[in-house]
Design an enzyme around this catalytic site. Structure first.
Site, PDB file in Angstrom:
ATOM      1  N   HIS A 162      31.434 -18.272  -6.783  1.00  0.00           N
ATOM      2  CA  HIS A 162      30.265 -17.406  -6.592  1.00  0.00           C
ATOM      3  C   HIS A 162      30.392 -16.635  -5.279  1.00  0.00           C
ATOM      4  CE1 HIS A 162      25.888 -16.391  -6.910  1.00  0.00           C
ATOM      5  NE2 HIS A 162      26.023 -16.321  -5.593  1.00  0.00           N
ATOM      6  N   GLU A 163      30.653 -17.365  -4.207  1.00  0.00           N
ATOM      7  CA  GLU A 163      30.765 -16.712  -2.897  1.00  0.00           C
ATOM      8  C   GLU A 163      32.010 -15.841  -2.811  1.00  0.00           C
ATOM      9  OE1 GLU A 163      28.268 -16.673  -1.060  1.00  0.00           O
ATOM     10  OE2 GLU A 163      27.178 -18.261  -2.118  1.00  0.00           O
ATOM     11  N   HIS A 171      31.152 -12.379  -4.053  1.00  0.00           N
ATOM     12  CA  HIS A 171      30.564 -11.552  -2.994  1.00  0.00           C
ATOM     13  C   HIS A 171      31.646 -11.073  -2.022  1.00  0.00           C
ATOM     14  CE1 HIS A 171      26.507 -12.438  -4.216  1.00  0.00           C
ATOM     15  NE2 HIS A 171      26.568 -13.716  -3.896  1.00  0.00           N
TER      16      HIS A 171
END
Length: 377
Positions: free
Chosen positions: A25-26, A29
């Site tokens: 997820h990170e 980003h």
């Protein structure tokens, strides 16, 4: 009844589920931010005190922290949860988050949940490509009622033995599996059941019953039941149809969409009071289910990983300030009014959003503790 897994398996399962999913997820980003030339000061898996870490040549501090319940990427200039410049602070640099155009900032924020969706699609697509598409074939008479359970909502509504159930709320049910799909998610809901009796259609209003369905580990779920049994004139057969890789991807995407619709339905039912808020779970339940699914083998565990990945994406996309969806909501307002929401308005909204998230975490954590065996659950 399955035996409870050893305690270490709960811990291992929890780490193997949340650790990789938070990381990807990170990374979503981070990688999209790098693609657009935005620098990052820190990339953290977990919150709180740093356990270990290192600083790369770009100046990004990669860290693993003590509380494994989330993570974050701190982009340059992104000094607060609202992602707005501090009053009186330094002007944004060319590689800061605030210097990026609106559509770039939106894509950077969306990239995290999108990565979790891609992971879920990838897992299901791999299942379809390797194992094939499951085809469940019921006999032609599977929707003919052969008998009723002791407490039957269908019998109370006037359904008789020998009736063929052909539709629920006007939607056809070609086999018993389709009937279960129309009923299981909607306990206590009133529907119109269309049956065929002596060759003629008959519409009957039915309030779907509810039943507590346990799994092999003592977990329980409330499901809808009509209280009918199908005819046993033929066995159910399950075959697997070979599919190509490119065919498997849209099939996996459709499965992810179906699961998302189920999640939305469940949340809606909790909001309107059709389901108990006790059905919500937090970190302890995730750990419990992770260990249980890990004990069942890799296929069950990977399916659970895909489900949790979709949940992370869904929750993060909710338009709640302090979550990715809250950022995207502000960017949508900015796109419409051609200027960002004022710093004061954003600050108040993010404080309210954080309060909501904290209250939600308290509720699910209390639910988790109450469900533990020593509370008598």
């Amino acid at each position: 009844m399955f035996e409870s897994p050893p305690f270490w398996m709960y811990i291992l399962g929890f780490l193997l589920v949340l650790g990789p999913l938070i990381t990807v997820h990170e990374l979503g980003h981070y990688l999209v931010g790098r693609w657009f030339g935005v620098g990052a000061d820190a990339f953290s898996i977990g919150f709180g005190k740093e356990l270990f870490g290192w600083t790369d040549k770009r100046g990004t501090r990669w860290r693993v922290a003590a509380i494994p319940l989330g993570g974050y990427v701190q982009f340059k200039g992104d000094m607060n949860p609202a992602s707005i410049p501090e009053e009186g602070g330094p002007a944004p640099t060319n590689d800061s988050f605030q210097a990026a155009s609106l559509w770039r900032r939106a894509l950077i924020v969306f990239a995290g949940p999108a990565t979790n969706i891609i992971v879920a699609i990838g897992i299901f697509a791999a299942f379809f490509a390797v194992l094939g598409k499951p085809i469940i074939e019921y006999p032609e008479d599977s929707t003919i009622v052969s008998s009723f359970s002791e407490v039957s909502a269908a019998q109370q509504a006037g359904v008789e033995v020998g009736d063929r159930i052909v539709a629920v709320d006007g939607e056809a049910v070609p086999d018993f599996s389709a009937l279960l799909d129309k009923v299981a998610l909607f306990p206590n809901r009133e529907v119109i059941l269309t049956v065929e009796r002596d060759g003629s259609p008959l519409e009957l209003p039915v309030t779907i019953g509810s039943a507590v369905q346990p799994d092999g580990f003592g977990n329980e779920a409330t499901v809808g039941r009509l209280g009918v049994y199908r005819a046993d004139s033929g066995e159910v057969s399950v075959t697997y149809e070979d599919v190509g890789t490119f065919e498997a991807i849209p099939m996996a995407a459709q499965q992810c969409w179906d699961i998302t619709v189920m999640m939305v339905t469940g949340i809606k039912q909790i909001i309107v009071g059709q389901r108990s808020v006790k059905e919500l779970g937090g970190p302890l339940k995730i750990a419990k289910y992770s260990g249980e699914q890990l004990s069942l083998g890799p296929l069950a565990f990977l399916s659970f990983v895909a489900l949790i990945s979709l949940n992370l994406a869904f929750i993060n996309l909710l338009p709640i300030p302090a979550l990715d969806g809250g950022h995207l909501a502000f960017y949508a307002v900015e796109a419409v009014q051609r200027k960002p929401v004022g710093p004061r308005g954003q600050e108040l909204a993010f404080r309210a959003g954080m309060a909501f998230v904290l209250v939600f975490m308290v509720v699910v954590t209390v639910n988790d503790f109450i469900s533990l065996p020593f509370f008598g659950s």
